[in-house]
Design a protein around this motif. Structure first.
Motif, PDB file in Angstrom:
ATOM      1  N   SER A   1      38.299  32.230  58.369  1.00  0.00           N
ATOM      2  CA  SER A   1      37.613  33.519  58.233  1.00  0.00           C
ATOM      3  C   SER A   1      38.555  34.651  58.624  1.00  0.00           C
ATOM      4  O   SER A   1      38.933  34.788  59.792  1.00  0.00           O
ATOM      5  CB  SER A   1      36.355  33.555  59.112  1.00  0.00           C
ATOM      6  N   GLY A   2      38.922  35.445  57.636  1.00  0.00           N
ATOM      7  CA  GLY A   2      39.805  36.578  57.878  1.00  0.00           C
ATOM      8  C   GLY A   2      39.024  37.875  57.979  1.00  0.00           C
ATOM      9  O   GLY A   2      37.805  37.920  57.788  1.00  0.00           O
ATOM     10  N   MET A   3      39.748  38.930  58.300  1.00  0.00           N
ATOM     11  CA  MET A   3      39.180  40.282  58.269  1.00  0.00           C
ATOM     12  C   MET A   3      40.226  41.179  57.596  1.00  0.00           C
ATOM     13  O   MET A   3      40.801  42.073  58.209  1.00  0.00           O
ATOM     14  CB  MET A   3      38.819  40.780  59.669  1.00  0.00           C
ATOM     15  N   HIS A   4      40.503  40.871  56.308  1.00  0.00           N
ATOM     16  CA  HIS A   4      41.441  41.687  55.552  1.00  0.00           C
ATOM     17  C   HIS A   4      41.032  43.147  55.705  1.00  0.00           C
ATOM     18  O   HIS A   4      39.858  43.483  55.517  1.00  0.00           O
ATOM     19  CB  HIS A   4      41.410  41.331  54.067  1.00  0.00           C
ATOM     20  N   THR A   5      41.988  43.997  56.041  1.00  0.00           N
ATOM     21  CA  THR A   5      41.652  45.411  56.256  1.00  0.00           C
ATOM     22  C   THR A   5      42.476  46.295  55.336  1.00  0.00           C
ATOM     23  O   THR A   5      43.706  46.220  55.325  1.00  0.00           O
ATOM     24  CB  THR A   5      41.879  45.803  57.733  1.00  0.00           C
ATOM     25  N   HIS A   6      41.775  47.119  54.544  1.00  0.00           N
ATOM     26  CA  HIS A   6      42.411  48.116  53.684  1.00  0.00           C
ATOM     27  C   HIS A   6      42.643  49.368  54.520  1.00  0.00           C
ATOM     28  O   HIS A   6      41.766  49.772  55.292  1.00  0.00           O
ATOM     29  CB  HIS A   6      41.519  48.437  52.487  1.00  0.00           C
ATOM     30  N   MET A   7      43.811  49.975  54.354  1.00  0.00           N
ATOM     31  CA  MET A   7      44.195  51.106  55.203  1.00  0.00           C
ATOM     32  C   MET A   7      44.806  52.224  54.377  1.00  0.00           C
ATOM     33  O   MET A   7      45.473  51.964  53.373  1.00  0.00           O
ATOM     34  CB  MET A   7      45.247  50.658  56.225  1.00  0.00           C
ATOM     35  N   SER A   8      44.589  53.455  54.820  1.00  0.00           N
ATOM     36  CA  SER A   8      45.285  54.597  54.233  1.00  0.00           C
ATOM     37  C   SER A   8      45.377  55.712  55.263  1.00  0.00           C
ATOM     38  O   SER A   8      44.572  55.772  56.198  1.00  0.00           O
ATOM     39  CB  SER A   8      44.575  55.090  52.966  1.00  0.00           C
ATOM     40  N   LEU A   9      46.372  56.558  55.083  1.00  0.00           N
ATOM     41  CA  LEU A   9      46.527  57.767  55.901  1.00  0.00           C
ATOM     42  C   LEU A   9      46.177  58.971  55.040  1.00  0.00           C
ATOM     43  O   LEU A   9      46.593  59.043  53.873  1.00  0.00           O
ATOM     44  CB  LEU A   9      47.969  57.913  56.398  1.00  0.00           C
ATOM     45  N   PHE A  10      45.430  59.888  55.609  1.00  0.00           N
ATOM     46  CA  PHE A  10      45.113  61.136  54.903  1.00  0.00           C
ATOM     47  C   PHE A  10      45.691  62.319  55.672  1.00  0.00           C
ATOM     48  O   PHE A  10      45.708  62.331  56.912  1.00  0.00           O
ATOM     49  CB  PHE A  10      43.595  61.300  54.761  1.00  0.00           C
TER      50      PHE A  10
ATOM     51  N   ASN B   1      42.688  57.962  37.930  1.00  0.00           N
ATOM     52  CA  ASN B   1      41.998  59.187  38.361  1.00  0.00           C
ATOM     53  C   ASN B   1      41.287  59.046  39.703  1.00  0.00           C
ATOM     54  O   ASN B   1      40.409  59.834  40.028  1.00  0.00           O
ATOM     55  CB  ASN B   1      40.985  59.652  37.294  1.00  0.00           C
ATOM     56  N   LYS B   2      41.660  58.007  40.468  1.00  0.00           N
ATOM     57  CA  LYS B   2      41.070  57.866  41.801  1.00  0.00           C
ATOM     58  C   LYS B   2      42.191  57.904  42.836  1.00  0.00           C
ATOM     59  O   LYS B   2      42.568  56.868  43.390  1.00  0.00           O
ATOM     60  CB  LYS B   2      40.266  56.569  41.905  1.00  0.00           C
ATOM     61  N   THR B   3      42.724  59.074  43.062  1.00  0.00           N
ATOM     62  CA  THR B   3      43.853  59.204  43.994  1.00  0.00           C
ATOM     63  C   THR B   3      43.457  58.780  45.405  1.00  0.00           C
ATOM     64  O   THR B   3      44.288  58.295  46.162  1.00  0.00           O
ATOM     65  CB  THR B   3      44.368  60.655  44.031  1.00  0.00           C
ATOM     66  N   GLN B   4      42.172  58.953  45.745  1.00  0.00           N
ATOM     67  CA  GLN B   4      41.725  58.615  47.092  1.00  0.00           C
ATOM     68  C   GLN B   4      41.774  57.105  47.337  1.00  0.00           C
ATOM     69  O   GLN B   4      41.745  56.657  48.473  1.00  0.00           O
ATOM     70  CB  GLN B   4      40.279  59.109  47.338  1.00  0.00           C
ATOM     71  N   SER B   5      41.825  56.316  46.261  1.00  0.00           N
ATOM     72  CA  SER B   5      41.698  54.863  46.432  1.00  0.00           C
ATOM     73  C   SER B   5      43.034  54.162  46.658  1.00  0.00           C
ATOM     74  O   SER B   5      43.063  52.958  46.904  1.00  0.00           O
ATOM     75  CB  SER B   5      41.005  54.242  45.209  1.00  0.00           C
ATOM     76  N   THR B   6      44.171  54.875  46.573  1.00  0.00           N
ATOM     77  CA  THR B   6      45.467  54.240  46.847  1.00  0.00           C
ATOM     78  C   THR B   6      45.497  53.812  48.312  1.00  0.00           C
ATOM     79  O   THR B   6      45.254  54.614  49.219  1.00  0.00           O
ATOM     80  CB  THR B   6      46.623  55.217  46.556  1.00  0.00           C
ATOM     81  N   ARG B   7      45.789  52.546  48.533  1.00  0.00           N
ATOM     82  CA  ARG B   7      45.690  51.992  49.887  1.00  0.00           C
ATOM     83  C   ARG B   7      46.536  50.730  49.960  1.00  0.00           C
ATOM     84  O   ARG B   7      47.053  50.251  48.966  1.00  0.00           O
ATOM     85  CB  ARG B   7      44.226  51.662  50.215  1.00  0.00           C
ATOM     86  N   ILE B   8      46.632  50.181  51.168  1.00  0.00           N
ATOM     87  CA  ILE B   8      47.274  48.882  51.337  1.00  0.00           C
ATOM     88  C   ILE B   8      46.304  47.959  52.067  1.00  0.00           C
ATOM     89  O   ILE B   8      45.377  48.425  52.748  1.00  0.00           O
ATOM     90  CB  ILE B   8      48.609  48.998  52.098  1.00  0.00           C
ATOM     91  N   GLU B   9      46.516  46.664  51.917  1.00  0.00           N
ATOM     92  CA  GLU B   9      45.621  45.681  52.539  1.00  0.00           C
ATOM     93  C   GLU B   9      46.438  44.740  53.426  1.00  0.00           C
ATOM     94  O   GLU B   9      47.375  44.102  52.958  1.00  0.00           O
ATOM     95  CB  GLU B   9      44.912  44.863  51.452  1.00  0.00           C
ATOM     96  N   TYR B  10      46.098  44.702  54.707  1.00  0.00           N
ATOM     97  CA  TYR B  10      46.755  43.804  55.668  1.00  0.00           C
ATOM     98  C   TYR B  10      45.895  42.554  55.799  1.00  0.00           C
ATOM     99  O   TYR B  10      44.720  42.632  56.145  1.00  0.00           O
ATOM    100  CB  TYR B  10      46.892  44.507  57.023  1.00  0.00           C
ATOM    101  N   ARG B  11      46.496  41.381  55.516  1.00  0.00           N
ATOM    102  CA  ARG B  11      45.706  40.169  55.316  1.00  0.00           C
ATOM    103  C   ARG B  11      45.764  39.151  56.463  1.00  0.00           C
ATOM    104  O   ARG B  11      45.108  38.113  56.400  1.00  0.00           O
ATOM    105  CB  ARG B  11      46.152  39.500  54.010  1.00  0.00           C
ATOM    106  N   ALA B  12      46.554  39.443  57.507  1.00  0.00           N
ATOM    107  CA  ALA B  12      46.679  38.452  58.586  1.00  0.00           C
ATOM    108  C   ALA B  12      45.493  38.489  59.550  1.00  0.00           C
ATOM    109  O   ALA B  12      45.072  37.464  60.077  1.00  0.00           O
ATOM    110  CB  ALA B  12      47.973  38.672  59.365  1.00  0.00           C
ATOM    111  N   LEU B  13      44.979  39.690  59.777  1.00  0.00           N
ATOM    112  CA  LEU B  13      43.930  39.902  60.781  1.00  0.00           C
ATOM    113  C   LEU B  13      42.761  38.944  60.578  1.00  0.00           C
ATOM    114  O   LEU B  13      42.337  38.710  59.449  1.00  0.00           O
ATOM    115  CB  LEU B  13      43.445  41.347  60.645  1.00  0.00           C
ATOM    116  N   ASP B  14      42.245  38.365  61.669  1.00  0.00           N
ATOM    117  CA  ASP B  14      41.048  37.520  61.531  1.00  0.00           C
ATOM    118  C   ASP B  14      39.853  38.198  62.183  1.00  0.00           C
ATOM    119  O   ASP B  14      39.987  39.174  62.920  1.00  0.00           O
ATOM    120  CB  ASP B  14      41.280  36.090  62.040  1.00  0.00           C
ATOM    121  N   SER B  15      38.666  37.678  61.873  1.00  0.00           N
ATOM    122  CA  SER B  15      37.445  38.387  62.266  1.00  0.00           C
ATOM    123  C   SER B  15      37.057  38.158  63.723  1.00  0.00           C
ATOM    124  O   SER B  15      36.010  38.610  64.161  1.00  0.00           O
ATOM    125  CB  SER B  15      36.286  38.023  61.334  1.00  0.00           C
TER     126      SER B  15
END
Length: 446
Positions: A241-250, A327-341
């Motif tokens: 069971s992971g907790m993949h987290t999508h991240m972005s800086l604004f 056309n969804k500039t806000q959706s550009t992000r990265i996903e870190y996949r190691a983190l678990d829940s």
């Protein structure tokens, strides 16, 4: 703040709230709770609620044990699973010393400090977690000594009338009732395994939401006569069971990770952030994957990342850059996949942010992306491509963490030392046992 306090006091009176729970976590991310009578809430706002911090894992040294829990009125919510019999609400707390300074060992403060550093650089940090967990028939092991899942369904399976289907519907409704927005929910790849994805929020709100989420899931499980676990790898041979987290800086309303026309529409800042995460990944793993069992997931296959690399839509990579939506500039992000829940989200997010910001500050260069399935390569091929392995055990992760200036600075000396000491003890206890595997393979043969 005064308006928020007034709103809380008025709502308590209007809704007939009988108990107000003050919530905070210890250093390992275990939720702590103390219930106040409604008449005591105004005093708690003014003066905090005193308690013995030395009795809580990692919060203080014995000779400086007094702490105050200061409720944050912005986190006030009525708990829906308590019903209308004795309406109960909760607020998260910031921990302070008696003279009003933030407690250096408060995980929520560790994250606030990291977010303040990001704010000084002009950034707001947004996160969106995909939280996986298993539903079991009970907390008791089956006759063969392993947990018994509630079903044998698989990824995205629709199970008419199944426990998981009703469970997710009830959980999502309860989360929405408490103000936590849900994006998706579905059955995951393992038997009895489920995933619920929370919507984007700033990292502090997300960490509070994750702590609330775990409580909601446990409460709904009890209500439905089953058991929910966030253990990273409860079943051998099935996904962890992971907790993949999508991240972005604004920067204000602008997504700092977006650049029109760049590869994957990913800006220089976004590339440097990934480079920071890659360079410091091994140092932060003892926090993002804090249990002995976490490494059974990381090294168990089933799309869990085991090597430090990044890729575009590559689910074997540690960091994935998802497909850009036109056309969804806000959706550009990265996903870190190691983190678990099972991670402490406050400490984990603080370190992930610190690693990414370090990449931006130092101008780290992003290495070439991984285009192949990293798991299918040979060791020699991975070495040639520069894909180093993540730590293979908690012991290995602690060796990296112990030498890390980034982790020591981000966590602060007291939390840093406590995590090291606590996890060294867990590793020593684990290593001292004689396991069923050893007995099964050695006892008769040797």
């Amino acid at each position: 703040m005064d308006k928020q306090r007034d709103f809380v006091l008025r709502t308590i009176e209007e809704r007939g709230v009988k108990f107000v729970r003050l919530w905070f976590t210890d250093v390992t991310g275990t939720l702590k709770s103390v219930a106040l009578a409604p008449a005591e809430v105004e005093g708690a706002f003014a003066e905090g609620l005193g308690f013995d911090g030395s009795a809580i894992e990692g919060l203080t040294r014995t000779y400086e044990s007094d702490l105050l829990a200061q409720p944050d009125p912005a986190t006030f919510q009525i708990l829906p699973w308590r019903g209308e019999t004795d309406p109960t609400a909760r607020m998260f707390c910031d921990l302070t010393t008696p003279d009003g300074r933030p407690a250096v060992s408060d995980p929520r403060h560790v994250l606030k400090r990291a977010l303040a550093k990001a704010a000084d650089a002009g950034f707001t940090f947004y996160t969106h977690p995909e939280i996986e967990f298993y539903l079991l028939k009970s907390s008791q092991l089956g006759p063969d000594g392993i947990p018994v899942p509630v079903d044998s369904a698989g990824y995205f399976d629709n199970v008419p009338g199944g426990t998981a289907h009703d469970f997710r519907r009830r959980s999502v409704r309860m989360l929405e009732d408490i103000g936590i927005s849900v994006e998706y929910s579905h059955h995951e790849g393992g038997p009895g395994q489920n995933e619920i994805d929370l919507r984007y929020a700033d990292a502090l709100a997300t960490a509070d939401n994750i702590m609330t989420f775990r409580t909601v899931i446990k409460e709904v499980a009890i209500e439905q006569g089953v058991y929910a676990t966030f253990m990273p790898k409860p079943l051998s041979g099935h996904p962890g069971s992971g907790m993949h987290t999508h991240m972005s800086l604004f920067e204000g309303d602008t997504n700092a990770f977006y650049e029109e026309g760049a590869q994957y529409q990913l800006s220089r800042i976004g590339r440097q952030f990934i480079a920071g995460l890659l360079r410091h990944a091994n140092e932060i793993t003892a926090v993002t994957n804090q249990f002995v069992n976490s490494y059974k997931r990381l090294w168990g296959g089933d799309e869990a990342p085991s090597f430090v690399c990044w890729g575009h839509n590559n689910r074997s990579a540690l960091i994935r850059v998802p497909m850009y939506k036109p056309n969804k500039t806000q959706s550009t992000r990265i996903e870190y996949r190691a983190l678990d829940s099972a991670a402490n989200p406050y400490l984990a997010y603080a370190l992930m942010l610190a690693a990414g910001l370090k990449g931006i500050e130092e101008g780290y260069e992003l290495p070439p992306e991984a285009e192949d399935n990293v798991w299918s390569l040979t060791d020699a091929e991975r070495r040639a491509l520069g894909y180093s392995p993540l730590p293979a055990s908690l012991d290995h992760a602690l060796e990296y963490m112990e030498e890390s200036e980034l982790v020591a600075e981000t966590l602060g000396e007291q939390v840093f030392q406590y995590v090291l000491n606590n996890k060294r003890k867990e590793w020593a206890d684990y290593r001292a046992q004689v396991t069923p595997f050893e007995l099964k393979t050695n006892l008769e043969m040797l």
